[in-house]
Write an enzyme that holds these catalytic residues in place. Structure first.
Site, PDB file in Angstrom:
ATOM      1  CG  ASP A  30      -2.058   0.968   1.111  1.00  0.00           C
ATOM      2  OD1 ASP A  30      -3.216   0.528   1.012  1.00  0.00           O
ATOM      3  OD2 ASP A  30      -1.798   2.203   1.103  1.00  0.00           O
ATOM      4  CB  ILE A  31       0.771   4.297  -2.108  1.00  0.00           C
ATOM      5  CG1 ILE A  31       1.839   5.231  -2.630  1.00  0.00           C
ATOM      6  CG2 ILE A  31      -0.491   5.066  -1.768  1.00  0.00           C
ATOM      7  CD1 ILE A  31       1.491   5.857  -3.981  1.00  0.00           C
ATOM      8  CG  ASN A  87     -12.002  -0.394   4.269  1.00  0.00           C
ATOM      9  OD1 ASN A  87     -12.382  -0.730   5.395  1.00  0.00           O
ATOM     10  ND2 ASN A  87     -10.785   0.047   4.035  1.00  0.00           N
ATOM     11  N   GLY A  93     -15.120   3.743   4.202  1.00  0.00           N
ATOM     12  CA  GLY A  93     -14.033   4.510   3.601  1.00  0.00           C
ATOM     13  C   GLY A  93     -13.454   3.896   2.349  1.00  0.00           C
ATOM     14  CG  HIS A 100      -8.735  -2.890  -2.250  1.00  0.00           C
ATOM     15  ND1 HIS A 100      -9.685  -2.240  -3.002  1.00  0.00           N
ATOM     16  CD2 HIS A 100      -8.581  -2.154  -1.125  1.00  0.00           C
ATOM     17  CE1 HIS A 100     -10.099  -1.161  -2.363  1.00  0.00           C
ATOM     18  NE2 HIS A 100      -9.444  -1.096  -1.209  1.00  0.00           N
ATOM     19  CG  HIS A 102      -6.823  -2.774   3.266  1.00  0.00           C
ATOM     20  ND1 HIS A 102      -6.084  -1.636   3.075  1.00  0.00           N
ATOM     21  CD2 HIS A 102      -8.038  -2.529   2.718  1.00  0.00           C
ATOM     22  CE1 HIS A 102      -6.820  -0.727   2.446  1.00  0.00           C
ATOM     23  NE2 HIS A 102      -8.015  -1.249   2.214  1.00  0.00           N
TER      24      HIS A 102
HETATM   25  P1  5GP Z   1      -9.744   1.510   0.447  1.00  0.00           P
HETATM   26  O1  5GP Z   1      -9.868   2.757   1.250  1.00  0.00           O
HETATM   27  O2  5GP Z   1     -10.439   1.609  -0.885  1.00  0.00           O
HETATM   28  O3  5GP Z   1     -10.145   0.270   1.222  1.00  0.00           O
HETATM   29  O4  5GP Z   1      -8.192   1.302   0.186  1.00  0.00           O
HETATM   30  C1  5GP Z   1      -7.524   1.818  -0.903  1.00  0.00           C
HETATM   31  C2  5GP Z   1      -6.054   1.727  -0.577  1.00  0.00           C
HETATM   32  O5  5GP Z   1      -5.311   1.919  -1.760  1.00  0.00           O
HETATM   33  C3  5GP Z   1      -5.567   2.774   0.431  1.00  0.00           C
HETATM   34  O6  5GP Z   1      -5.009   2.113   1.574  1.00  0.00           O
HETATM   35  C4  5GP Z   1      -4.529   3.567  -0.354  1.00  0.00           C
HETATM   36  O7  5GP Z   1      -3.427   3.979   0.436  1.00  0.00           O
HETATM   37  C5  5GP Z   1      -4.134   2.607  -1.447  1.00  0.00           C
HETATM   38  N1  5GP Z   1      -3.689   3.269  -2.662  1.00  0.00           N
HETATM   39  C6  5GP Z   1      -4.296   4.307  -3.306  1.00  0.00           C
HETATM   40  N2  5GP Z   1      -3.619   4.644  -4.406  1.00  0.00           N
HETATM   41  C7  5GP Z   1      -2.549   3.805  -4.476  1.00  0.00           C
HETATM   42  C8  5GP Z   1      -1.476   3.675  -5.421  1.00  0.00           C
HETATM   43  O8  5GP Z   1      -1.351   4.386  -6.412  1.00  0.00           O
HETATM   44  N3  5GP Z   1      -0.557   2.692  -5.160  1.00  0.00           N
HETATM   45  C9  5GP Z   1      -0.646   1.875  -4.057  1.00  0.00           C
HETATM   46  N4  5GP Z   1       0.307   0.950  -3.900  1.00  0.00           N
HETATM   47  N5  5GP Z   1      -1.660   1.966  -3.173  1.00  0.00           N
HETATM   48  C10 5GP Z   1      -2.587   2.932  -3.370  1.00  0.00           C
END
Ligand code: 5GP
Ligand code: ZN
Length: 114
Positions: A30-31, A87, A93, A100, A102
């Site tokens: 994760d970034i 999520n 969120g 995906h 986590h």
């Molecule tokens: P969500 O909030 O949809 O469950 O999680 C999305 C996740 O994707 C977040 O934890 C966010 O940090 C990660 N994310 C968003 N953009 C990027 C990206 O460009 N590269 C990577 N590796 N992770 C990303």
């Protein structure tokens, strides 16, 4: 899907740090990690979210969890424990509409989550 962020990561159009991949699944860092280890496990085929019928009718979910089992053991996450989170929707969120999981580890995780 051409305008999907994670599909672009799968295609290599956006760089990522890949932890593991096979023909069906990719796990990458994760970034914006919320713990020392924070990875995202995603299907390589575009799946919007947990309501996609392919998750209950087919082998995709098995592939994802086989990859999670393999990598968490191989990388030592199973020793101290880790969390797997999906999520869904605004209240949770969810930000990226490509399914995906986590994988979060490396510190004591609070419960209930915030
Ligand atoms: P969500 O909030 O949809 O469950 O999680 C999305 C996740 O994707 C977040 O934890 C966010 O940090 C990660 N994310 C968003 N953009 C990027 C990206 O460009 N590269 C990577 N590796 N992770 C990303
Ligand atoms: Zn996608």
């Amino acid at each position: 899907m051409s305008d999907c962020l994670f599909c672009k990561i799968i295609k290599g159009e956006i760089p990522s740090q890949v932890v593991y991949e096979n023909e069906a699944v990719m796990i990458f860092k994760d970034i914006a990690p919320v713990a020392p280890t924070h990875w995202l496990a995603i299907p390589k085929s575009h799946i919007d979210n947990i309501y996609d019928p392919r998750l209950v009718d087919g082998e995709l979910l098995q592939s994802i969890f086989a990859a999670i089992q393999h990598v968490s053991e191989a990388e030592g996450l199973s020793e101290n424990g880790f969390r797997v989170i999906v999520n869904y929707g605004n209240d949770a969120g969810e930000a990226v509409p490509h399914l995906h999981f986590h994988l979060i580890a490396g510190r004591k995780l609070n419960w209930p989550p915030g």
